[in-house]
Design an enzyme around this catalytic site. Structure first.
Site, PDB file in Angstrom:
ATOM      1  N   ALA A  46      -3.891 -86.018 -20.789  1.00  0.00           N
ATOM      2  CA  ALA A  46      -3.757 -85.745 -22.419  1.00  0.00           C
ATOM      3  C   ALA A  46      -2.527 -86.777 -22.767  1.00  0.00           C
ATOM      4  CB  ALA A  46      -3.544 -84.164 -22.595  1.00  0.00           C
TER       5      ALA A  46
ATOM      6  N   GLU B 173      -2.186 -89.672 -22.276  1.00  0.00           N
ATOM      7  CA  GLU B 173      -2.755 -90.928 -22.692  1.00  0.00           C
ATOM      8  C   GLU B 173      -3.765 -91.016 -23.953  1.00  0.00           C
ATOM      9  OE1 GLU B 173      -2.413 -89.677 -19.314  1.00  0.00           O
ATOM     10  OE2 GLU B 173      -0.366 -91.016 -19.345  1.00  0.00           O
TER      11      GLU B 173
ATOM     12  N   ALA C 290      -7.221 -80.659 -21.913  1.00  0.00           N
ATOM     13  CA  ALA C 290      -6.895 -79.376 -21.537  1.00  0.00           C
ATOM     14  C   ALA C 290      -5.614 -79.437 -21.075  1.00  0.00           C
ATOM     15  CB  ALA C 290      -7.800 -78.587 -20.569  1.00  0.00           C
ATOM     16  N   VAL C 291      -4.217 -78.615 -21.637  1.00  0.00           N
ATOM     17  CA  VAL C 291      -3.097 -78.570 -20.942  1.00  0.00           C
ATOM     18  C   VAL C 291      -3.097 -77.327 -20.576  1.00  0.00           C
ATOM     19  CG1 VAL C 291      -0.636 -79.274 -21.391  1.00  0.00           C
ATOM     20  CG2 VAL C 291      -2.462 -80.623 -22.633  1.00  0.00           C
ATOM     21  N   ILE C 292      -2.779 -76.896 -19.568  1.00  0.00           N
ATOM     22  CA  ILE C 292      -2.531 -75.508 -19.098  1.00  0.00           C
ATOM     23  C   ILE C 292      -1.352 -75.108 -18.604  1.00  0.00           C
ATOM     24  CG2 ILE C 292      -3.598 -73.679 -17.564  1.00  0.00           C
ATOM     25  CD1 ILE C 292      -6.210 -75.278 -17.653  1.00  0.00           C
TER      26      ILE C 292
ATOM     27  N   ASP D   5       2.270 -73.350 -13.693  1.00  0.00           N
ATOM     28  CA  ASP D   5       3.829 -73.217 -13.283  1.00  0.00           C
ATOM     29  C   ASP D   5       4.440 -74.983 -13.516  1.00  0.00           C
ATOM     30  OD1 ASP D   5       2.530 -74.362 -11.302  1.00  0.00           O
ATOM     31  OD2 ASP D   5       3.002 -72.990  -9.777  1.00  0.00           O
ATOM     32  N   THR D   6       3.813 -75.445 -14.433  1.00  0.00           N
ATOM     33  CA  THR D   6       4.390 -76.847 -14.652  1.00  0.00           C
ATOM     34  C   THR D   6       5.481 -77.177 -15.821  1.00  0.00           C
ATOM     35  OG1 THR D   6       3.768 -79.273 -15.196  1.00  0.00           O
ATOM     36  CG2 THR D   6       2.104 -77.433 -15.651  1.00  0.00           C
TER      37      THR D   6
ATOM     38  N   HIS E 264       6.247 -79.734 -17.202  1.00  0.00           N
ATOM     39  CA  HIS E 264       5.799 -81.067 -17.706  1.00  0.00           C
ATOM     40  C   HIS E 264       4.915 -80.415 -19.015  1.00  0.00           C
ATOM     41  CE1 HIS E 264       5.119 -85.074 -17.269  1.00  0.00           C
ATOM     42  NE2 HIS E 264       3.850 -85.147 -17.058  1.00  0.00           N
TER      43      HIS E 264
ATOM     44  N   PHE F 260      -8.439 -82.877 -33.530  1.00  0.00           N
ATOM     45  CA  PHE F 260      -7.643 -82.594 -32.104  1.00  0.00           C
ATOM     46  C   PHE F 260      -8.353 -81.400 -31.429  1.00  0.00           C
ATOM     47  CE2 PHE F 260      -3.995 -80.174 -30.234  1.00  0.00           C
ATOM     48  CZ  PHE F 260      -3.366 -81.326 -29.590  1.00  0.00           C
TER      49      PHE F 260
HETATM   50  N1  INI Z   1      -2.062 -83.784 -18.386  1.00  0.00           N
HETATM   51  C1  INI Z   1      -3.341 -83.075 -19.049  1.00  0.00           C
HETATM   52  O1  INI Z   1      -4.337 -83.342 -19.354  1.00  0.00           O
HETATM   53  N2  INI Z   1      -3.260 -81.554 -18.886  1.00  0.00           N
HETATM   54  C2  INI Z   1      -2.103 -81.050 -18.196  1.00  0.00           C
HETATM   55  O2  INI Z   1      -2.307 -79.552 -18.056  1.00  0.00           O
HETATM   56  C3  INI Z   1      -0.918 -81.795 -17.375  1.00  0.00           C
HETATM   57  N3  INI Z   1       0.151 -81.026 -17.076  1.00  0.00           N
HETATM   58  O3  INI Z   1       0.116 -79.833 -16.959  1.00  0.00           O
HETATM   59  O4  INI Z   1       0.766 -81.626 -16.515  1.00  0.00           O
HETATM   60  C4  INI Z   1      -1.297 -83.243 -17.768  1.00  0.00           C
HETATM   61  N4  INI Z   1      -0.338 -83.863 -17.200  1.00  0.00           N
HETATM   62  C5  INI Z   1      -0.545 -85.395 -17.218  1.00  0.00           C
HETATM   63  C6  INI Z   1      -0.055 -86.153 -18.332  1.00  0.00           C
HETATM   64  O5  INI Z   1      -0.992 -85.829 -19.330  1.00  0.00           O
HETATM   65  C7  INI Z   1      -0.109 -87.619 -18.140  1.00  0.00           C
HETATM   66  O6  INI Z   1      -1.546 -88.201 -17.632  1.00  0.00           O
HETATM   67  C8  INI Z   1       0.822 -88.156 -17.054  1.00  0.00           C
HETATM   68  O7  INI Z   1       2.043 -87.713 -17.239  1.00  0.00           O
HETATM   69  C9  INI Z   1       0.773 -89.590 -16.658  1.00  0.00           C
HETATM   70  O8  INI Z   1       1.291 -90.137 -18.043  1.00  0.00           O
END
Ligand code: INI
Length: 156
Positions: free
Chosen positions: A56, A58, A80-82, A85-86, A88, A113
């Site tokens: 996401a 990018e 999809a950002v889930i 336990d991350t 990030h 969006f």
């Molecule tokens: N990217 C997602 O699209 N969804 C997620 O849930 C996610 N988590 O949870 O980490 C995620 N991370 C990757 C991020 O989007 C980048 O691709 C990565 O950080 C490289 O820039």
């Protein structure tokens, strides 16, 4: 004067869907919903380009590039950002939401969006075609409405 979306011929409109591969089981459902609703409302299949990005985070940079190139009448962003336990999660959500919002304000191209942000995989499933609708479908419909409004107000 009141401006509201109305039915117009969308056949010649070109749409880009920028979709992230991360959580691909979910995003494939969002993509299917978006494509189906674009086609159902008259967009020619050959006028829908799908651009896959890694995650996401990018999405904004690619959406920005194609918005600046002005090849499309509108852009749907899907991902999809889930949380799981991350840690990030917050960074990714803020990055993609702020990024897409900035691009939509700084270019004249309608951008919507359609990135799901959920605590659990189950919630993401519910919102990608199960009980709680499909965010991809909704995003595509919003884009068509926006394109329609843009067409009406450009001559004001
Ligand atoms: N990217 C997602 O699209 N969804 C997620 O849930 C996610 N988590 O949870 O980490 C995620 N991370 C990757 C991020 O989007 C980048 O691709 C990565 O950080 C490289 O820039």
């Amino acid at each position: 004067m009141i401006y509201k979306a109305k039915l117009i011929d969308l056949k010649s409109k070109k749409i880009a869907i920028v979709v992230s591969k991360f959580n691909d089981l979910i995003v494939k459902q969002l993509l299917a919903g978006a494509q189906e609703s674009l086609e159902m409302h008259g967009i020619d299949t050959g006028n829908i380009d799908i651009i896959w990005v890694p995650g996401a985070l990018e999405i904004p940079m690619v959406a920005k590039k194609i918005a600046q190139d002005r090849k499309y009448d509108g852009i749907v962003t899907l991902g999809a950002v889930i949380k799981g336990d991350t840690a990030h999660y917050d960074l990714v959500i803020n990055g993609v939401a702020n990024g897409v919002s900035q691009i939509s304000l700084s270019t004249d191209v309608p951008i919507v969006f359609g990135v799901l942000t959920t605590d659990t995989l189950e919630q993401a499933q519910q919102r990608s075609g199960a009980k709680s609708g499909n965010k991809g479908t909704e995003a595509a419909l919003s884009l068509l409405e926006l394109i329609n409004i843009f067409d009406q107000i450009k001559s004001i």
